[in-house]
Design a protein around this motif. Structure first.
Motif, short mmCIF file in Angstrom:
data_model
loop_
_atom_site.label_atom_id
_atom_site.label_comp_id
_atom_site.label_asym_id
_atom_site.label_seq_id
_atom_site.Cartn_x
_atom_site.Cartn_y
_atom_site.Cartn_z
N TYR A 62 0.88 -1.02 0.03
CA TYR A 62 0.12 0.06 -0.04
C TYR A 62 0.81 1.21 0.01
O TYR A 62 0.65 2.36 -0.75
CB TYR A 62 -0.97 -0.10 1.31
CG TYR A 62 -1.76 1.15 1.27
CD1 TYR A 62 -3.03 1.33 0.26
CD2 TYR A 62 -1.46 2.25 2.19
CE1 TYR A 62 -3.63 2.45 0.54
CE2 TYR A 62 -2.35 3.35 2.11
CZ TYR A 62 -3.41 3.38 1.28
OH TYR A 62 -4.25 4.76 1.31
N ARG A 63 1.90 1.25 0.84
CA ARG A 63 2.85 2.35 1.00
C ARG A 63 3.25 2.60 -0.48
O ARG A 63 3.81 3.72 -1.07
CB ARG A 63 3.69 2.14 1.97
CG ARG A 63 3.34 2.47 3.34
CD ARG A 63 4.45 1.85 4.37
NE ARG A 63 5.62 2.86 4.20
CZ ARG A 63 6.67 2.48 4.86
NH1 ARG A 63 6.97 1.36 5.68
NH2 ARG A 63 7.74 3.34 4.99
N PHE A 64 3.81 1.66 -1.19
CA PHE A 64 4.41 1.60 -2.36
C PHE A 64 3.65 2.32 -3.42
O PHE A 64 3.93 3.11 -4.27
CB PHE A 64 4.97 0.17 -2.86
CG PHE A 64 5.66 -0.05 -4.18
CD1 PHE A 64 6.71 0.86 -4.32
CD2 PHE A 64 5.13 -0.68 -5.22
CE1 PHE A 64 7.29 0.64 -5.63
CE2 PHE A 64 5.64 -1.01 -6.31
CZ PHE A 64 6.86 -0.09 -6.60
N PHE A 65 2.42 1.75 -3.84
CA PHE A 65 1.40 2.28 -4.64
C PHE A 65 0.97 3.59 -4.22
O PHE A 65 0.39 4.36 -5.30
CB PHE A 65 0.24 1.36 -5.09
CG PHE A 65 0.81 0.13 -5.80
CD1 PHE A 65 0.88 0.00 -7.08
CD2 PHE A 65 1.07 -1.34 -5.21
CE1 PHE A 65 1.34 -0.88 -7.92
CE2 PHE A 65 1.54 -2.20 -5.93
CZ PHE A 65 1.52 -2.17 -7.50
N ASN A 66 0.61 3.98 -3.19
CA ASN A 66 0.11 5.38 -2.64
C ASN A 66 0.88 6.28 -2.91
O ASN A 66 1.81 6.56 -2.55
CB ASN A 66 -0.42 4.90 -1.40
CG ASN A 66 -1.17 6.33 -0.80
OD1 ASN A 66 -2.07 6.68 -1.65
ND2 ASN A 66 -1.00 6.54 0.50
N GLY A 67 0.51 7.10 -3.95
CA GLY A 67 1.31 8.34 -4.39
C GLY A 67 2.06 8.02 -5.65
O GLY A 67 2.69 9.01 -6.00
N ASP A 70 -3.58 8.59 -1.13
CA ASP A 70 -4.84 8.65 -0.15
C ASP A 70 -6.16 8.74 -1.13
O ASP A 70 -7.10 8.71 -0.27
CB ASP A 70 -4.90 9.82 0.70
CG ASP A 70 -3.48 9.84 1.45
OD1 ASP A 70 -2.99 8.68 1.75
OD2 ASP A 70 -3.09 10.86 2.17
N ALA A 71 -6.20 8.40 -2.34
CA ALA A 71 -7.35 8.27 -2.96
C ALA A 71 -8.20 7.01 -2.50
O ALA A 71 -9.40 6.90 -2.70
CB ALA A 71 -7.46 8.62 -4.59
N VAL A 72 -7.19 5.87 -2.50
CA VAL A 72 -7.63 4.55 -2.22
C VAL A 72 -7.40 4.29 -0.64
O VAL A 72 -6.15 4.34 -0.45
CB VAL A 72 -7.19 3.61 -3.15
CG1 VAL A 72 -7.68 2.22 -2.77
CG2 VAL A 72 -7.45 3.76 -4.67
N SER A 73 -8.55 3.92 0.08
CA SER A 73 -7.92 3.58 1.58
C SER A 73 -7.51 2.30 1.60
O SER A 73 -7.53 1.46 0.73
CB SER A 73 -9.28 3.60 2.31
OG SER A 73 -10.03 2.33 1.94
N MET A 74 -6.84 2.04 2.71
CA MET A 74 -6.06 0.86 3.08
C MET A 74 -6.91 -0.39 3.00
O MET A 74 -6.77 -1.43 2.14
CB MET A 74 -5.34 0.86 4.25
CG MET A 74 -4.24 -0.33 4.24
SD MET A 74 -3.18 -0.24 5.88
CE MET A 74 -1.99 1.22 5.37
N GLU A 75 -8.40 -0.19 3.27
CA GLU A 75 -9.34 -1.13 3.43
C GLU A 75 -9.84 -1.52 1.82
O GLU A 75 -9.91 -2.72 1.32
CB GLU A 75 -10.74 -0.73 4.00
CG GLU A 75 -10.57 -0.64 5.40
CD GLU A 75 -9.97 0.68 6.05
OE1 GLU A 75 -10.07 1.05 7.17
OE2 GLU A 75 -9.54 1.63 5.13
N ASP A 76 -9.96 -0.32 0.89
CA ASP A 76 -10.22 -0.54 -0.32
C ASP A 76 -9.11 -1.21 -1.12
O ASP A 76 -9.23 -1.78 -2.38
CB ASP A 76 -10.76 0.45 -1.03
CG ASP A 76 -12.10 1.03 -0.40
OD1 ASP A 76 -12.87 0.19 -0.05
OD2 ASP A 76 -12.45 2.36 -0.46
#
Length: 301
Positions: free
Chosen positions: A135-140, A146-152
């Motif tokens: 998640y950290r890798f793809f986020n940004g 932060d457009a996609v939550s960790m849950e989603d």
């Protein structure tokens, strides 16, 4: 291009981004070919996504070039240890001569979808840590921050990265081969804490003799500190170029695979942790006999 779509803002958008990245002609691509008869078997570094693949690519490449002082003269580690799963997307020639022997390749696949008769290096990692790290890798980068939550993010984690497989398929496939002489199966956390021993094991597996000085060089260059300092070699430069050209995702987006600090599973939402526990209980425990990752890792270590 006038139809660049930029970073994804949802899981559905991510599929569209990947579709754009795969579109078009690939005039330079050539698929992987097994080595000629009588040549050393190739080495596939085929950990699951965010489980130490890049670190092991770097360790592998420095071991095979240690006799000449190592090699950092590359813009992307996957140019010198090519990523088989993305070769078509990157328009990459998988038959290009490599800088040293043995030849090495990256993958995130399970054993059953890799060429037979080669050698395989795998580091396994606790699944909740892989979730946070991915998640950290793809986020940004491919996802707008932060457009996609960790849950989603769950469906993207299940995918296991380009050309990969789901976590349960990967770990059960390689755990079954843990005693095969063509397979070196290690726990990621153990590797991080035991770099010297890992370098020795990997060098022996590759058939490379290392002097004490060469061993020290490899250990230093496979350290988090060294790789962070040289993170421009480990930021998927070739993938970034394709995503910028075909999708409009800036090559300056944060794509580094070397994170300055580890990914702690304690920040994982409870709902996601419960899904991972259920996946383990349903698909991994019955096959491996281990009720959680900790006991499985202990059986390797």
């Amino acid at each position: 291009m006038t139809d660049l779509i930029g970073q994804a803002r949802s899981v559905e958008d991510f599929g569209a981004v990947m579709g754009k990245a795969m579109a078009g002609e690939r005039p330079h691509h050539k698929p992987y070919e097994c080595p000629p008869e009588g040549s050393p078997a190739d080495v596939f570094i085929t950990s699951w996504a965010k489980s130490g693949t890049t670190m092991m690519q770097q360790m592998f490449h420095q071991i095979r070039t240690a006799h000449r002082g190592g090699d950092m003269d590359f813009d992307d580690i996957s140019r010198v240890v090519p990523w088989d799963d993305t070769a078509y997307m990157l328009d990459f020639d998988m038959t290009v001569p490599q800088r040293a022997q043995p030849r090495g390749f990256k993958s995130h696949r399970e054993y059953e979808r890799l060429p037979e008769g080669q050698r395989y290096v795998i580091t396994l990692r606790e699944p909740k840590e892989t979730y946070v790290s991915m998640y950290r890798f793809f986020n940004g980068w491919q996802l707008e921050r932060d457009a996609v939550s960790m849950e989603d993010f769950w469906p993207l984690w299940l995918g296991g990265g380009p050309g990969g497989c789901d976590y349960a398929t990967h770990i059960t496939s390689w755990y079954a081969r843990r005693r095969e002489p063509d397979t070196l199966l290690l726990d990621y956390t153990w590797v991080v804490k035991n770099k010297e021993e890992t370098v020795r094991r990997l060098a022996a597996f590759m058939g490379v003799d290392l002097s004490p000085e060469s061993e020290a060089l490899v250990v230093e260059r496979a350290s988090r500190e060294f790789m962070v300092e040289h993170q421009d070699r480990f930021d998927d430069a070739m993938m970034c170029a394709v995503l910028e050209k075909r999708c409009g995702i800036s090559a300056d987006s944060d794509s580094t695979k070397v994170q300055a600090s580890g990914s702690a599973s304690k920040i994982l939402p409870a709902s996601v942790a419960e899904k991972i526990d259920a996946l383990w209980a349903e698909r991994i425990a019955p096959v491996t006999g281990h009720h959680d990752y900790s006991t499985l890792a202990q059986s390797l270590n």
